[in-house]
Design a protein around this motif. Structure first.
Motif, PDB file in Angstrom:
ATOM      1  N   VAL A 222       0.843  -1.200   0.000  1.00 42.35           N
ATOM      2  CA  VAL A 222       0.000   0.000   0.000  1.00 42.35           C
ATOM      3  C   VAL A 222       0.878   1.250   0.000  1.00 42.35           C
ATOM      4  N   ARG A 223       1.946   1.233   0.802  1.00 42.46           N
ATOM      5  CA  ARG A 223       2.839   2.399   0.819  1.00 42.46           C
ATOM      6  C   ARG A 223       3.466   2.618  -0.560  1.00 42.46           C
ATOM      7  N   ARG A 224       3.853   1.528  -1.208  1.00 43.17           N
ATOM      8  CA  ARG A 224       4.430   1.672  -2.550  1.00 43.17           C
ATOM      9  C   ARG A 224       3.395   2.204  -3.529  1.00 43.17           C
ATOM     10  N   LEU A 225       2.146   1.797  -3.383  1.00 42.77           N
ATOM     11  CA  LEU A 225       1.108   2.303  -4.271  1.00 42.77           C
ATOM     12  C   LEU A 225       1.006   3.826  -4.178  1.00 42.77           C
ATOM     13  N   ALA A 226       1.251   4.368  -2.981  1.00 42.10           N
ATOM     14  CA  ALA A 226       1.188   5.825  -2.808  1.00 42.10           C
ATOM     15  C   ALA A 226       2.237   6.536  -3.649  1.00 42.10           C
ATOM     16  N   SER A 227       3.423   5.928  -3.810  1.00 36.31           N
ATOM     17  CA  SER A 227       4.474   6.565  -4.602  1.00 36.31           C
ATOM     18  C   SER A 227       4.424   6.142  -6.060  1.00 36.31           C
ATOM     19  N   GLU A 228       4.220   4.863  -6.314  1.00 37.58           N
ATOM     20  CA  GLU A 228       4.261   4.368  -7.693  1.00 37.58           C
ATOM     21  C   GLU A 228       3.036   4.822  -8.487  1.00 37.58           C
ATOM     22  N   GLY A 229       1.869   4.779  -7.870  1.00 38.77           N
ATOM     23  CA  GLY A 229       0.660   5.157  -8.580  1.00 38.77           C
ATOM     24  C   GLY A 229       0.579   6.629  -8.908  1.00 38.77           C
ATOM     25  N   THR A 230       1.333   7.467  -8.194  1.00 35.83           N
ATOM     26  CA  THR A 230       1.309   8.917  -8.436  1.00 35.83           C
ATOM     27  C   THR A 230       2.475   9.383  -9.295  1.00 35.83           C
ATOM     28  N   ARG A 231       3.314   8.461  -9.786  1.00 34.96           N
ATOM     29  CA  ARG A 231       4.426   8.870 -10.654  1.00 34.96           C
ATOM     30  C   ARG A 231       3.894   9.615 -11.873  1.00 34.96           C
ATOM     31  N   PRO A 232       4.433  10.781 -12.167  1.00 31.02           N
ATOM     32  CA  PRO A 232       3.905  11.545 -13.300  1.00 31.02           C
ATOM     33  C   PRO A 232       4.024  10.816 -14.635  1.00 31.02           C
ATOM     34  N   ARG A 233       5.116  10.048 -14.798  1.00 30.34           N
ATOM     35  CA  ARG A 233       5.374   9.390 -16.085  1.00 30.34           C
ATOM     36  C   ARG A 233       5.520   7.880 -15.898  1.00 30.34           C
ATOM     37  N   LEU A 234       4.626   7.253 -15.178  1.00 31.60           N
ATOM     38  CA  LEU A 234       4.717   5.825 -14.936  1.00 31.60           C
ATOM     39  C   LEU A 234       4.717   5.062 -16.260  1.00 31.60           C
ATOM     40  N   PRO A 235       5.754   4.231 -16.524  1.00 37.01           N
ATOM     41  CA  PRO A 235       5.795   3.485 -17.788  1.00 37.01           C
ATOM     42  C   PRO A 235       4.580   2.586 -17.968  1.00 37.01           C
ATOM     43  N   TRP A 236       4.137   2.464 -19.208  1.00 41.28           N
ATOM     44  CA  TRP A 236       3.027   1.595 -19.594  1.00 41.28           C
ATOM     45  C   TRP A 236       1.691   2.021 -18.980  1.00 41.28           C
ATOM     46  N   ALA A 237       1.627   3.216 -18.443  1.00 44.21           N
ATOM     47  CA  ALA A 237       0.378   3.687 -17.837  1.00 44.21           C
ATOM     48  C   ALA A 237       0.044   5.066 -18.379  1.00 44.21           C
TER      49      ALA A 237
ATOM     50  N   ILE B  38      10.656   8.494   2.160  1.00 43.61           N
ATOM     51  CA  ILE B  38      12.062   8.522   1.769  1.00 43.61           C
ATOM     52  C   ILE B  38      12.930   7.587   2.622  1.00 43.61           C
ATOM     53  N   ASP B  39      12.504   7.319   3.839  1.00 44.59           N
ATOM     54  CA  ASP B  39      13.250   6.406   4.715  1.00 44.59           C
ATOM     55  C   ASP B  39      12.442   5.144   5.019  1.00 44.59           C
ATOM     56  N   ASP B  40      11.581   4.756   4.107  1.00 44.46           N
ATOM     57  CA  ASP B  40      10.774   3.555   4.306  1.00 44.46           C
ATOM     58  C   ASP B  40      11.685   2.344   4.541  1.00 44.46           C
ATOM     59  N   PRO B  41      11.305   1.443   5.422  1.00 40.86           N
ATOM     60  CA  PRO B  41      12.160   0.278   5.701  1.00 40.86           C
ATOM     61  C   PRO B  41      12.274  -0.704   4.538  1.00 40.86           C
ATOM     62  N   GLU B  42      11.378  -0.624   3.556  1.00 40.72           N
ATOM     63  CA  GLU B  42      11.387  -1.564   2.439  1.00 40.72           C
ATOM     64  C   GLU B  42      12.086  -0.964   1.222  1.00 40.72           C
ATOM     65  N   ASP B  43      13.077  -1.686   0.692  1.00 41.41           N
ATOM     66  CA  ASP B  43      13.752  -1.254  -0.528  1.00 41.41           C
ATOM     67  C   ASP B  43      12.756  -1.118  -1.684  1.00 41.41           C
ATOM     68  N   TYR B  44      11.768  -1.994  -1.716  1.00 45.52           N
ATOM     69  CA  TYR B  44      10.720  -1.990  -2.738  1.00 45.52           C
ATOM     70  C   TYR B  44      10.025  -0.634  -2.800  1.00 45.52           C
ATOM     71  N   VAL B  45       9.805  -0.022  -1.646  1.00 48.17           N
ATOM     72  CA  VAL B  45       9.150   1.283  -1.586  1.00 48.17           C
ATOM     73  C   VAL B  45      10.141   2.386  -1.930  1.00 48.17           C
ATOM     74  N   ARG B  46      11.345   2.316  -1.359  1.00 50.10           N
ATOM     75  CA  ARG B  46      12.337   3.369  -1.608  1.00 50.10           C
ATOM     76  C   ARG B  46      12.691   3.457  -3.090  1.00 50.10           C
TER      77      ARG B  46
END
Length: 380
Positions: free
Chosen positions: A150-165, A186-194
């Motif tokens: 869910v945390r990653r969705l907050a950053s990935e889903g709001t990317r201005p130029r998300l590829p293939w989207a 920015i300091d999320d414990p998961e590399d996937y999110v960072r």
């Protein structure tokens, strides 16, 4: 040979979806649902297959979106039972994006619920595009969610130029509304999110280089190793382009006391082939220098002009009076993203983003035009 991507969704996906929805809704007509999908799905590509199932869901779920959303929510994996996951949920994204526009809160809640089992990054973008302020107010709260998907969705889903989207034009023009989300992660414990945060900042840097360079400068102080990696990854486009402040943020200051010598191993390359070259550096100063060595190939275009492409080299520390040398072989081969043209090309070596040496070489065509993977070398 790997199977085509379209096989990630197929007849069995439709059957699994039918079973899950039938368990959640007594009125769902499983046979009619499958009759809409099975005769045609094998002839479709990946995204079309998802859309085919989404369209069938629209025809066979209740017209009331909240009722339909409740049924789809019941199809997701639960603590005591299995459910749909993976590519089977692409059609849920497509259904929500198409038919949930008037129910922002319900739609975003369903996308949040499904993202741990697939992703909701494609489904949320139409909502951001249409109701940016309301959507971002909800999405910003996801940055504190205990689930890292869910945390990653907050950053990935709001990317201005998300590829293939779909692109988010308002955020391309003015990305400041998503900066608080990225700062919170920015300091999320998961590399996937960072990594997602870094990619979003890199997107922004393509349109607002100074904004991202300033962001990195503000967040370098006291940064952990993980944050430093994030900030440098976020700056990768700026560093390749030689943005002065981005380079300075990581210690790559302009150099006046390091000299460069470039030598080509061959000044003619038959396509496909390799360009060999050697770079020699010497520190003529009295201080240790941090040097980022990149190189650019200026490919000849059909009209005879040159178009540069920067390639990453290496980072070096050079002591006073020290000389270093390294050799490199650059492969010129068929790729899907470029058409090669014979003629004079150019190699340039950059230190800390500034061109310091260059040499021309000639790319020659084979007797028969070379094709492969959609790439060609054209003769004139």
């Amino acid at each position: 040979m790997a199977e085509p991507l379209k096989h990630l969704i197929g007849p069995n996906t439709a059957r699994d979806t039918a079973e899950a929805v039938a368990r959640a809704s007594e009125t769902f007509d499983r046979a009619a649902f499958l009759a809409d999908i099975l005769p045609v799905i094998d002839d479709l590509e990946l995204m079309q297959r998802g859309q085919c199932i989404a369209d069938a869901l629209h025809r066979h779920l209740p017209d009331d979106f909240e009722q339909a959303a409740s049924i789809l929510h019941s199809c997701l994996p639960g603590p005591e039972q299995g459910g749909l996951s993976g590519w089977a949920l692409l059609s849920f994204n497509q259904y929500i994006a198409a038919h949930g526009r008037r129910d922002l809160v319900t739609s975003l809640g369903l996308l949040k619920a499904l993202t741990p089992h697939f992703t909701g990054e494609f489904g949320i973008r139409p909502f951001i595009a249409e109701e940016q302020d309301r959507a971002l107010a909800i999405i910003a709260g996801w940055a504190n969610d205990p689930n890292h998907h869910v945390r990653r969705l907050a950053s990935e889903g709001t990317r201005p130029r998300l590829p293939w989207a779909m692109r988010l034009p308002r955020l391309v023009r003015e990305p400041s509304p998503i900066l608080p989300i990225l700062e919170a992660l920015i300091d999320d414990p998961e590399d996937y999110v960072r990594r997602s945060v870094a990619n979003s900042l890199n997107d922004i840097a393509k349109d607002h280089p100074d904004l991202v360079a300033d962001f990195v400068e503000r967040h370098r102080a006291g940064a952990s190793k993980d944050r430093l990696w994030l900030l440098k990854h976020a700056s990768r486009t700026l560093i390749k382009k030689g943005h002065a402040k981005a380079l300075a943020n990581f210690g790559f200051e302009p150099l006046s006391d390091v000299t460069v010598t470039l030598a080509l191993a061959n000044d003619r390359v038959s396509f496909p082939g390799e360009l060999g070259f050697e770079v020699r550096l010497r520190n003529n100063g009295i201080e240790v220098r941090t040097v980022l060595v990149d190189y650019a190939i200026h490919h000849q275009k059909k009209d005879g002009s040159l178009s540069p492409k920067v390639f990453k080299g290496k980072s070096l520390m050079i002591r006073p009076g020290e000389s270093l040398a390294f050799a490199k072989r650059h492969t010129l081969r068929p790729i899907t993203t470029r058409v090669y043209h014979p003629g004079v090309h150019r190699l340039e070596v950059m230190l800390n983003g500034v061109v310091q040496a260059g040499a021309d070489f000639e790319l020659t065509a084979l007797q028969t035009p070379m094709t492969g993977s959609g790439a060609t070398i054209e003769t004139r």
